[in-house]
Structure formats: C-alpha cells, structure tokens
Design a protein around this motif. Structure first.
Motif, PDB file in Angstrom:
ATOM      1  N   VAL A 193       1.599  17.862 -22.302  1.00 31.84           N
ATOM      2  CA  VAL A 193       1.409  19.310 -22.816  1.00 31.84           C
ATOM      3  C   VAL A 193       1.103  19.804 -21.518  1.00 31.84           C
ATOM      4  O   VAL A 193       0.292  19.245 -20.590  1.00 31.84           O
ATOM      5  CB  VAL A 193       0.163  19.190 -23.598  1.00 31.84           C
ATOM      6  CG1 VAL A 193      -0.044  20.866 -23.997  1.00 31.84           C
ATOM      7  CG2 VAL A 193       0.520  18.651 -24.910  1.00 31.84           C
ATOM      8  N   ARG A 194       1.853  21.148 -21.125  1.00 28.01           N
ATOM      9  CA  ARG A 194       1.675  21.879 -20.120  1.00 28.01           C
ATOM     10  C   ARG A 194       0.624  22.876 -20.304  1.00 28.01           C
ATOM     11  O   ARG A 194       0.639  23.465 -21.247  1.00 28.01           O
ATOM     12  CB  ARG A 194       2.863  22.564 -19.530  1.00 28.01           C
ATOM     13  CG  ARG A 194       4.085  21.782 -19.112  1.00 28.01           C
ATOM     14  CD  ARG A 194       5.384  22.411 -18.687  1.00 28.01           C
ATOM     15  NE  ARG A 194       4.850  23.320 -17.594  1.00 28.01           N
ATOM     16  CZ  ARG A 194       5.753  24.191 -16.944  1.00 28.01           C
ATOM     17  NH1 ARG A 194       7.075  24.309 -17.394  1.00 28.01           N
ATOM     18  NH2 ARG A 194       5.398  24.644 -15.815  1.00 28.01           N
ATOM     19  N   ARG A 195      -0.299  22.786 -19.352  1.00 28.68           N
ATOM     20  CA  ARG A 195      -1.476  23.630 -19.874  1.00 28.68           C
ATOM     21  C   ARG A 195      -2.207  24.375 -18.385  1.00 28.68           C
ATOM     22  O   ARG A 195      -1.786  24.002 -17.385  1.00 28.68           O
ATOM     23  CB  ARG A 195      -2.810  22.779 -20.050  1.00 28.68           C
ATOM     24  CG  ARG A 195      -2.597  22.164 -21.536  1.00 28.68           C
ATOM     25  CD  ARG A 195      -3.575  21.082 -21.921  1.00 28.68           C
ATOM     26  NE  ARG A 195      -4.031  20.861 -23.403  1.00 28.68           N
ATOM     27  CZ  ARG A 195      -4.247  19.834 -23.923  1.00 28.68           C
ATOM     28  NH1 ARG A 195      -4.728  18.930 -23.105  1.00 28.68           N
ATOM     29  NH2 ARG A 195      -4.396  19.649 -25.043  1.00 28.68           N
ATOM     30  N   ASP A 196      -2.624  25.787 -18.564  1.00 30.54           N
ATOM     31  CA  ASP A 196      -3.121  26.323 -17.590  1.00 30.54           C
ATOM     32  C   ASP A 196      -4.472  25.755 -17.481  1.00 30.54           C
ATOM     33  O   ASP A 196      -5.559  25.818 -18.197  1.00 30.54           O
ATOM     34  CB  ASP A 196      -3.267  27.760 -18.056  1.00 30.54           C
ATOM     35  CG  ASP A 196      -3.934  29.076 -17.109  1.00 30.54           C
ATOM     36  OD1 ASP A 196      -4.402  28.310 -16.130  1.00 30.54           O
ATOM     37  OD2 ASP A 196      -3.788  30.090 -17.340  1.00 30.54           O
ATOM     38  N   TRP A 200      -9.580  21.994 -25.508  1.00 32.72           N
ATOM     39  CA  TRP A 200      -9.334  20.757 -24.786  1.00 32.72           C
ATOM     40  C   TRP A 200     -10.006  20.741 -23.498  1.00 32.72           C
ATOM     41  O   TRP A 200     -10.566  21.799 -22.985  1.00 32.72           O
ATOM     42  CB  TRP A 200      -7.838  21.291 -24.249  1.00 32.72           C
ATOM     43  CG  TRP A 200      -7.266  21.934 -23.314  1.00 32.72           C
ATOM     44  CD1 TRP A 200      -7.253  23.457 -23.489  1.00 32.72           C
ATOM     45  CD2 TRP A 200      -7.277  21.952 -21.874  1.00 32.72           C
ATOM     46  NE1 TRP A 200      -6.907  24.040 -22.308  1.00 32.72           N
ATOM     47  CE2 TRP A 200      -6.954  23.118 -21.295  1.00 32.72           C
ATOM     48  CE3 TRP A 200      -7.182  20.597 -20.859  1.00 32.72           C
ATOM     49  CZ2 TRP A 200      -6.782  23.461 -19.853  1.00 32.72           C
ATOM     50  CZ3 TRP A 200      -6.949  21.076 -19.564  1.00 32.72           C
ATOM     51  CH2 TRP A 200      -6.921  22.121 -19.223  1.00 32.72           C
ATOM     52  N   GLU A 236      -7.526  15.018 -29.818  1.00 33.80           N
ATOM     53  CA  GLU A 236      -7.199  16.541 -30.067  1.00 33.80           C
ATOM     54  C   GLU A 236      -6.797  17.016 -31.343  1.00 33.80           C
ATOM     55  O   GLU A 236      -6.431  16.255 -32.318  1.00 33.80           O
ATOM     56  CB  GLU A 236      -6.349  16.976 -28.847  1.00 33.80           C
ATOM     57  CG  GLU A 236      -6.899  17.055 -27.361  1.00 33.80           C
ATOM     58  CD  GLU A 236      -6.077  17.618 -26.160  1.00 33.80           C
ATOM     59  OE1 GLU A 236      -5.072  18.380 -26.912  1.00 33.80           O
ATOM     60  OE2 GLU A 236      -6.432  17.377 -25.211  1.00 33.80           O
ATOM     61  N   THR A 241      -7.706  27.642 -18.700  1.00 35.01           N
ATOM     62  CA  THR A 241      -8.174  27.783 -20.191  1.00 35.01           C
ATOM     63  C   THR A 241      -8.745  26.379 -20.567  1.00 35.01           C
ATOM     64  O   THR A 241      -9.138  26.290 -21.774  1.00 35.01           O
ATOM     65  CB  THR A 241      -6.676  28.064 -20.839  1.00 35.01           C
ATOM     66  OG1 THR A 241      -6.170  26.765 -21.088  1.00 35.01           O
ATOM     67  CG2 THR A 241      -6.017  29.309 -20.517  1.00 35.01           C
ATOM     68  N   VAL A 242      -9.268  25.611 -19.695  1.00 36.75           N
ATOM     69  CA  VAL A 242     -10.061  24.488 -20.210  1.00 36.75           C
ATOM     70  C   VAL A 242     -11.217  24.969 -20.742  1.00 36.75           C
ATOM     71  O   VAL A 242     -12.039  25.740 -20.384  1.00 36.75           O
ATOM     72  CB  VAL A 242     -10.346  23.466 -19.047  1.00 36.75           C
ATOM     73  CG1 VAL A 242     -11.220  24.299 -17.859  1.00 36.75           C
ATOM     74  CG2 VAL A 242     -10.704  22.104 -19.506  1.00 36.75           C
ATOM     75  N   THR A 264      -6.627  16.644 -19.531  1.00 33.64           N
ATOM     76  CA  THR A 264      -5.057  17.008 -19.057  1.00 33.64           C
ATOM     77  C   THR A 264      -4.176  15.820 -20.169  1.00 33.64           C
ATOM     78  O   THR A 264      -4.585  14.732 -20.192  1.00 33.64           O
ATOM     79  CB  THR A 264      -4.610  16.620 -17.666  1.00 33.64           C
ATOM     80  OG1 THR A 264      -5.129  15.565 -17.079  1.00 33.64           O
ATOM     81  CG2 THR A 264      -5.341  17.785 -16.715  1.00 33.64           C
TER      82      THR A 264
END
Length: 254
Positions: free
Chosen positions: A154-157, A147, A33, A160-161, A150
């Motif tokens: 990192v915390r991700r919604d 992105w 990333e 939003t992928v 997972t």
C-alpha cells in the motif's frame, strides 16, 4: 529487515541458570488493518529440544491506571497450541473473526506460554524448580482509515499516519508523585526515551524519566508512571518522548 526478539527458556538448577532452549518470535508488533483478515506470527526454535507452546489472545484495556485482560472472541490464534522441533519454525495465524472496529483501534495481548514436558526428568541436585517462558506481544485491530505502520502493498502519505493525542500532568497520591499521561487519540502510544529538555535531544535532557521503554497508553485511556526515587519534579523544560523505535522525540502537551 524483520525485527526479532530472542526469548530464552531457562531451567533453574542448583542456583545456576541454564538455557534449555530459545525461541525466536517475529514480528513483535502485530497489527490487523481494516482491509485485512489476519496477520502472521512466526515462532522459531533455536534450541536442541522440542518446545511446546500455548498461544492465547486476550482483550486489553487500561482501567484505574492498570492493564486489564479478558477473554474475547474477536480474534483467534491458529493453531492455539504448537510443538516446535529443534531448529524448526512454526507459523501462527492471527485471524479476525468479525468486522473491524467502527473507528480507532482495539487492543489485545498475545500470550505465549511454554508448556513443560512432564517426561523430562529433573536433574540430580536440582531444587526441582523450572522457570517457564511467558512472553507478551501487543496486537491492534485498526478501524477504517486508521493506520500506524507502513505496508509494502500500500502506498501511503506519511503525513496521514494515525497519531495518539497525549496530555500529561504531575499527580501526588499517598505522598508519592506520578506522571499521569492521558491519550485522547484514536490509537495507542508506545512511550520510550521520556525526558524533559529545551529541545528534542535526549543527550541534552535536563531530566530523564526513562532511557528505554516506559509503557503503553491505549487510545482513550490514562496511565501513571512513578517518579524515580530521589528525583524531584522538573520545574522547567518540555516533556519529550519517542512514540516509535526509530522515530524522533516529540513534545507532549500538558
């Protein structure tokens, strides 16, 4: 749990295949990333003899509906050669040498080639043929804000992928029918379990093109997949495909 694939290295002797050694490789889906400088690739020799491998990374594009590979300098493998003793592991670092892509992603292929040991004699009654292992892994360099996987740090919604944008059509070329899929999105699509139906349930499909893995369609590219022999083009239903191994089937737009 890390996803593993066993790669068998085979020697062909007198018409019989014998497992000379086996290499375990993980993770098989490699991504670097924008905020990362590299990734880790593990190789493990599960066999009884040392295994020597060459590790290369090639730029990957799709042109004229075919995969095309070329030398590049944006990402390197360290070390590029490895000799792995029996029952041992080797860490290979995949290192980005420059800035991340400005947008979207860049695609590469990791090529693992076995280097035969010239000091190992060919057995008597052997045809003298040796089947060398070659395994090919995908590698993607993500741009800022992109992105697809997972991460524990990192915390991700999940909403939003980054997603591919796929469109399909039937095309007839030289009397043969192919399914052409165009990806107008910023990230690749990994297509599997491709089928037509009235709902996203493969068990209720009216027509199945692929039960397992079908192929990749890179960002901004198009690929073609032949209609199986003896099959007719489905005239109704929605085209569905899985874009991740554990994800649901999603509808593709014409």
């Amino acid at each position: 749990m890390k996803k593993l694939i066993v790669i068998a290295l085979l020697v062909l002797m007198s018409g019989v295949s014998h497992a000379a050694s086996s290499v375990l490789v993980w993770p098989i889906f490699q991504v670097i990333e924008a905020d990362q400088h590299g990734s880790a690739l593990w190789l493990e020799n599960r066999g009884g003899q040392p295994v020597r491998l060459q590790i290369r990374i090639l730029a990957w594009q799709q042109q004229d509906f075919r995969d095309r590979y070329a030398d590049q300098r944006e990402v390197v493998a360290s070390p590029p050669f490895a000799t792995i003793p029996p029952q041992q592991r080797q860490l290979v670092r995949l290192i980005r040498t420059g800035a991340p892509p400005q947008e979207g992603e860049q695609a590469y292929r990791i090529i693992l080639d076995e280097i035969p040991d010239a000091n190992v004699p060919v057995a008597k009654n052997s045809a003298g043929l040796r089947l060398q292992m070659r395994y090919v892994l995908p590698l993607f360099l993500d741009g800022q804000g992109v992105w697809t996987q997972t991460r524990n740090d990192v915390r991700r919604d999940p909403t939003t992928v980054s997603q591919p944008q796929l469109h399909w059509q039937w095309v007839t070329q030289q009397g043969k029918t192919v399914l052409r899929i165009r990806n107008t999105g910023k990230v690749h699509a990994r297509l599997s379990q491709v089928f037509w139906g009235r709902e996203p349930d493969a068990s209720k499909a009216t027509f199945t093109l692929a039960k397992g893995f079908l192929g990749y369609v890179l960002a901004g590219q198009s690929m073609q997949f032949p209609l199986p022999p003896g099959k007719s083009v489905p005239i109704e239903g929605t085209l569905y495909a899985r874009l991740t191994d554990n994800g649901p089937a999603v509808a593709l737009s014409p």
